[in-house]
Design a protein around this motif. Sequence first.
Motif, PDB file in Angstrom:
ATOM      1  N   ALA A  25      40.169  36.790  42.799  1.00  0.00           N
ATOM      2  CA  ALA A  25      39.569  35.976  41.746  1.00  0.00           C
ATOM      3  C   ALA A  25      38.051  36.068  41.889  1.00  0.00           C
ATOM      4  O   ALA A  25      37.540  36.409  42.960  1.00  0.00           O
ATOM      5  CB  ALA A  25      40.033  34.528  41.874  1.00  0.00           C
ATOM      6  N   GLU A  27      34.104  34.295  40.700  1.00  0.00           N
ATOM      7  CA  GLU A  27      33.307  33.219  40.104  1.00  0.00           C
ATOM      8  C   GLU A  27      32.624  33.789  38.863  1.00  0.00           C
ATOM      9  O   GLU A  27      31.762  34.665  38.959  1.00  0.00           O
ATOM     10  CB  GLU A  27      32.266  32.726  41.107  1.00  0.00           C
ATOM     11  N   LEU A  75      38.706  34.037  46.379  1.00  0.00           N
ATOM     12  CA  LEU A  75      37.759  34.074  45.268  1.00  0.00           C
ATOM     13  C   LEU A  75      36.426  34.595  45.771  1.00  0.00           C
ATOM     14  O   LEU A  75      35.897  34.103  46.774  1.00  0.00           O
ATOM     15  CB  LEU A  75      37.583  32.691  44.651  1.00  0.00           C
ATOM     16  N   ASN A 151      44.672  29.452  39.825  1.00  0.00           N
ATOM     17  CA  ASN A 151      43.249  29.814  39.887  1.00  0.00           C
ATOM     18  C   ASN A 151      42.338  28.597  39.978  1.00  0.00           C
ATOM     19  O   ASN A 151      41.168  28.655  39.580  1.00  0.00           O
ATOM     20  CB  ASN A 151      42.839  30.692  38.707  1.00  0.00           C
TER      21      ASN A 151
END
Length: 236
Positions: A25, A27, A75, A151
């Motif tokens: 994932a 940002e 992430l 998520n």
Amino acid sequence: MKPYQQIAIDECGEPLVPIPTEHFAFEMPHPYQKLGAPYHNSKADSPYYLRQGVVDSLIAAKTELQQNYKNWKILIFDAYRPVEVQQFMVDYTFNQIARAQGCEFPVPEDKCQVIIEHVYQFWAVPTMDRATPPPHSTGAALDVTLVDENNRLIDMGSAIDEISERSYPNYFGSSNEPQKQEYHRRRQILKDAMIAAGFQQHPNEWWHFCLGDQMWAWLTNQNNSGIQVIARYGRY
């Protein structure tokens, strides 16, 4: 000069490559681009680049994590950071702290020195000296956290880039409060996956991991009484 900056660098010439989007994932939008950080002169067309060997190890960390937490993901908050962006973020952080303390601008010299020393506890000096590159400018350091199967960010007890003692990896380790124990457990899950893949963790930042740069070599040598290693990634 910080202790890790005394480590020698034998640049291996490995290329920067994009972090594969299918495994992680991200940002989005990138937090520093959103602030106006100058990536336009970067050698990569995105902040989400790392050296090839670091990407390979990051995929190994993802595999390690998902052995026990199948639906969780790593992430990527930040990865490759040109020195110009490092300078931008140091200046930005300085100004944020100065405003929070009610300083007038320009900040008086004595106050300026106190604030910049505080900033450099968490941000590397944005030097162009090839012997002492900022870790992120090598393409071998990254800032990460965890998200769940939807998520959603997993609360680690403090935000990435928070300049406080709560950012120390083991800050909650000795707490008897259940919620703080849970923060520590989550940080440990992230750390265990990254360390198993060969990374080292920044002593002051639960989110910062590195592999192959000066900090990685210095931390590796701290834990190894045998053969001492040097860095293989310098400023890219």
